[in-house]
Design a protein around this motif. Structure first.
Motif, mmCIF file in Angstrom:
data_model
loop_
_atom_site.group_PDB
_atom_site.id
_atom_site.type_symbol
_atom_site.label_atom_id
_atom_site.label_comp_id
_atom_site.label_asym_id
_atom_site.label_seq_id
_atom_site.Cartn_x
_atom_site.Cartn_y
_atom_site.Cartn_z
ATOM 1 N N TYR A 114 0.823 -1.220 0.000
ATOM 2 C CA TYR A 114 0.000 0.000 0.000
ATOM 3 C C TYR A 114 0.855 1.268 0.000
ATOM 4 C CZ TYR A 114 -4.005 -2.948 0.376
ATOM 5 O OH TYR A 114 -4.963 -3.891 0.090
ATOM 6 N N LYS A 152 -14.622 -0.579 -3.137
ATOM 7 C CA LYS A 152 -14.079 0.753 -3.421
ATOM 8 C C LYS A 152 -12.572 0.755 -3.248
ATOM 9 C CE LYS A 152 -18.089 3.388 -1.812
ATOM 10 N NZ LYS A 152 -18.532 4.432 -0.873
ATOM 11 N N GLU A 153 -11.929 1.660 -3.959
ATOM 12 C CA GLU A 153 -10.492 1.868 -3.798
ATOM 13 C C GLU A 153 -10.251 2.421 -2.393
ATOM 14 O OE1 GLU A 153 -6.604 1.680 -5.216
ATOM 15 O OE2 GLU A 153 -8.425 1.039 -6.260
#
Length: 108
Positions: A69, A84-85
């Motif tokens: 990430y 969702k992102e």
């Protein structure tokens, strides 16, 4: 109340497949600011019970997860919502900043 640790082994099941939004706090025990933010994270865990799941990822124990990430600064909070992102907040300065960010992203 103490927030549950998360790792690569259980990340998909507990975060990516969660039916409710999940906030992941990327932190490290040597990070003074992370330790100062920890009580706020614990308070949020109680305040949002049933509406938001909160987990902590120690970047020293889970470097691959942090790298996946692109976590470069800690603490960094990620909000995962199914389909969702994920959105992130780097080094929040106060509880209200975190709660406003959650609200902006649909978690009330």
């Amino acid at each position: 109340m103490s927030v549950t640790a998360i790792g690569k082994a259980n990340f998909e099941q507990e975060v990516l497949q969660s039916e409710i939004p999940v906030l992941v706090d990327f932190w490290a025990p040597w990070c003074g600011y992370c330790r100062r933010l920890s009580p706020v994270i614990d308070q949020l865990d109680s305040a949002y019970e049933g509406r938001l799941s909160i987990r902590k990822a120690d970047i020293d124990e889970e470097p691959e997860l942090a790298d996946s990430y692109d976590v470069e600064t800690i603490p960094t909070l990620f909000l995962f919502q199914k389909g969702k992102e994920p959105v992130y907040l780097v080094a929040p300065q106060a509880k209200v900043q975190v709660t406003d960010w959650l609200k902006e992203n649909g978690v009330e």
